[in-house]
Design a protein around this motif. Structure first.
Motif, PDB file in Angstrom:
ATOM      1  N   GLY A  55     -43.688-103.831 -36.294  1.00  0.00           N
ATOM      2  CA  GLY A  55     -42.917-102.988 -36.517  1.00  0.00           C
ATOM      3  C   GLY A  55     -44.061-102.373 -35.193  1.00  0.00           C
ATOM      4  O   GLY A  55     -44.636-101.993 -34.209  1.00  0.00           O
ATOM      5  N   THR A  56     -42.791-100.811 -35.095  1.00  0.00           N
ATOM      6  CA  THR A  56     -43.053-100.026 -34.131  1.00  0.00           C
ATOM      7  C   THR A  56     -43.471 -98.594 -34.928  1.00  0.00           C
ATOM      8  O   THR A  56     -42.701 -97.682 -33.921  1.00  0.00           O
ATOM      9  CB  THR A  56     -42.845-100.137 -33.466  1.00  0.00           C
ATOM     10  N   GLY A  58     -41.269 -94.976 -42.139  1.00  0.00           N
ATOM     11  CA  GLY A  58     -40.856 -96.079 -41.834  1.00  0.00           C
ATOM     12  C   GLY A  58     -39.561 -95.194 -40.672  1.00  0.00           C
ATOM     13  O   GLY A  58     -39.178 -94.414 -41.334  1.00  0.00           O
ATOM     14  N   ARG A  86     -36.935 -99.241 -37.845  1.00  0.00           N
ATOM     15  CA  ARG A  86     -38.053 -99.633 -37.085  1.00  0.00           C
ATOM     16  C   ARG A  86     -39.324 -99.482 -38.569  1.00  0.00           C
ATOM     17  O   ARG A  86     -39.207 -98.810 -39.281  1.00  0.00           O
ATOM     18  CB  ARG A  86     -38.676 -98.365 -36.928  1.00  0.00           C
ATOM     19  N   ARG A  87     -39.934-100.961 -38.772  1.00  0.00           N
ATOM     20  CA  ARG A  87     -40.454-101.210 -39.715  1.00  0.00           C
ATOM     21  C   ARG A  87     -41.605-100.586 -39.404  1.00  0.00           C
ATOM     22  O   ARG A  87     -42.171-100.207 -38.335  1.00  0.00           O
ATOM     23  CB  ARG A  87     -41.059-103.088 -40.428  1.00  0.00           C
ATOM     24  N   HIS A  88     -42.867-100.038 -40.085  1.00  0.00           N
ATOM     25  CA  HIS A  88     -44.339 -99.922 -40.233  1.00  0.00           C
ATOM     26  C   HIS A  88     -44.967-100.504 -38.555  1.00  0.00           C
ATOM     27  O   HIS A  88     -44.597-101.622 -38.713  1.00  0.00           O
ATOM     28  CB  HIS A  88     -44.829 -99.579 -41.079  1.00  0.00           C
ATOM     29  N   THR A 122     -48.986-102.930 -43.235  1.00  0.00           N
ATOM     30  CA  THR A 122     -48.060-102.185 -43.640  1.00  0.00           C
ATOM     31  C   THR A 122     -47.345-102.947 -44.994  1.00  0.00           C
ATOM     32  O   THR A 122     -47.384-103.910 -45.638  1.00  0.00           O
ATOM     33  CB  THR A 122     -47.227-101.529 -42.680  1.00  0.00           C
ATOM     34  N   ASP A 124     -44.045-103.300 -45.071  1.00  0.00           N
ATOM     35  CA  ASP A 124     -43.948-103.700 -44.855  1.00  0.00           C
ATOM     36  C   ASP A 124     -43.469-105.428 -44.641  1.00  0.00           C
ATOM     37  O   ASP A 124     -43.125-105.999 -44.344  1.00  0.00           O
ATOM     38  CB  ASP A 124     -42.622-103.304 -43.761  1.00  0.00           C
ATOM     39  N   GLN A 171     -41.942-108.169 -42.682  1.00  0.00           N
ATOM     40  CA  GLN A 171     -42.622-108.852 -41.319  1.00  0.00           C
ATOM     41  C   GLN A 171     -42.583-110.072 -41.238  1.00  0.00           C
ATOM     42  O   GLN A 171     -42.370-110.610 -40.041  1.00  0.00           O
ATOM     43  CB  GLN A 171     -42.825-107.758 -40.878  1.00  0.00           C
ATOM     44  N   THR A 191     -46.288 -96.985 -29.526  1.00  0.00           N
ATOM     45  CA  THR A 191     -45.704 -97.505 -30.690  1.00  0.00           C
ATOM     46  C   THR A 191     -46.064 -96.584 -31.882  1.00  0.00           C
ATOM     47  O   THR A 191     -46.442 -95.198 -30.993  1.00  0.00           O
ATOM     48  CB  THR A 191     -46.659 -98.721 -30.986  1.00  0.00           C
ATOM     49  N   GLU A 231     -39.329-103.696 -32.056  1.00  0.00           N
ATOM     50  CA  GLU A 231     -39.518-104.353 -32.791  1.00  0.00           C
ATOM     51  C   GLU A 231     -39.366-105.779 -32.551  1.00  0.00           C
ATOM     52  O   GLU A 231     -37.778-105.969 -31.962  1.00  0.00           O
ATOM     53  CB  GLU A 231     -38.761-104.298 -33.799  1.00  0.00           C
TER      54      GLU A 231
END
Length: 291
Positions: free
Chosen positions: A5-6, A11, A33-35, A53, A55, A59, A256, A285
């Motif tokens: 994630g980025t 998010g 984008r996920r955490h 995270t 997520d 992930q 990121t 990601e």
């Protein structure tokens, strides 16, 4: 290594936000984008997840190398490494309560915050046991598979739930990961509020640096209405203040931890060209990093 994630907190898109970045991500799912998190593969099929995270379940499912084997409850996840005690980087610890035992690496002050203030050990005791290990701020600690981990303290910024006077403790670190055999080194610093002593030297010695890109400029939080503070006051050096300096590093540099207000969440934003001209990248990601 692979970026899981980025995004910064919330998010992209953030559930309660209709800013251009969030609206664009809803219209174009490839912009989601996920955490911010990182998977670090070591020898023997073992992998560490850097920052747990909210997520983390998704992930893990999105990255095949983290899928369980045919044996029930077998997992390649060797443990977690935490760069700070922020909720966005630690809520996923509870999400992994199904583990028989959970290995966690952090600085002592982060461990204390999570166990004494958030009561994670007590809350998770009926589900799993937490086994804590220190990420040393002097030297390196061996992980599985010939990988070593060390910390470069970069900020005394406490999370809101642990608010208090400055105590000089390494609440936020840049994580240094090294291959003991090849000497290849990665610096991972998703939160960076200042150029701390020793940080630039550590970055200069690294083959790859993945660094805080939360905000593009210092006024972004106030201009977009998400805070009364500037980016620096929130504990994040803006990209405009770091890009040229980072461009002089010999290794690969990726930003990121992008906030939903950051123009870089739009792939057509002109800021991408600014960074490309400097030889600096924006992490996506799923990005794979070979060291």
């Amino acid at each position: 290594m692979q970026l899981l994630g980025t995004a910064a907190g919330g998010g992209v898109p953030q559930w309660n936000c209709a800013c251009p970045g969030c609206t664009g991500a809803r219209a174009h799912p490839d912009r989601r984008r996920r955490h911010a998190s990182l998977a670090v593969e070591t020898g023997g099929g073992r992998t560490y997840i850097v920052n747990a995270t909210p997520d983390i379940g998704d992930q893990i499912e999105a990255y095949e190398a983290l899928h369980p084997g045919p044996e029930r409850r077998h997992t390649p996840v060797a443990g977690l490494i935490l760069t700070d005690a922020e909720l966005d980087h630690t809520l996923g610890v509870a999400r992994l309560r199904e583990a028989g035992k959970l290995e966690i690496w952090s600085t002592p002050v982060v461990r204390e915050a999570l166990t004494e203030r958030l009561m994670l050990g007590e809350v998770l005791a009926p589900y799993t046991g937490l086994s804590w290990h220190d990420v040393p701020v002097s030297g390196d600690a061996p992980l599985a598979g010939g990988v070593e981990a060390g910390a470069v303290p970069i900020s005394p910024k406490r999370p809101r739930y642990a608010a208090g006077p400055p105590d000089g403790q390494p609440w936020v670190i840049a994580l240094r990961l090294s291959d003991r055999d090849t000497g290849a080194t990665l610096i991972y610093a998703p939160a960076m509020g200042a150029w701390a002593p020793g940080l630039e030297a550590a970055m200069a010695a690294a083959d790859c640096v993945i660094v805080d890109g939360t905000f593009w400029d210092d006024e972004e939080p106030r201009r977009t209405g998400i805070s009364r503070k500037t980016a620096i006051e929130m504990g994040h050096l803006p990209i405009e203040a770091t890009a040229e300096r980072l461009s002089r590093l010999p290794g690969r540099v990726l930003y990121t931890h992008l906030n939903n207000t950051n123009p870089l969440v739009d792939p057509e934003a002109p800021q991408h060209r600014v960074l490309a001209d400097l030889g600096v990248g924006v992490a996506a990601e799923g990005t794979v990093i070979e060291l």
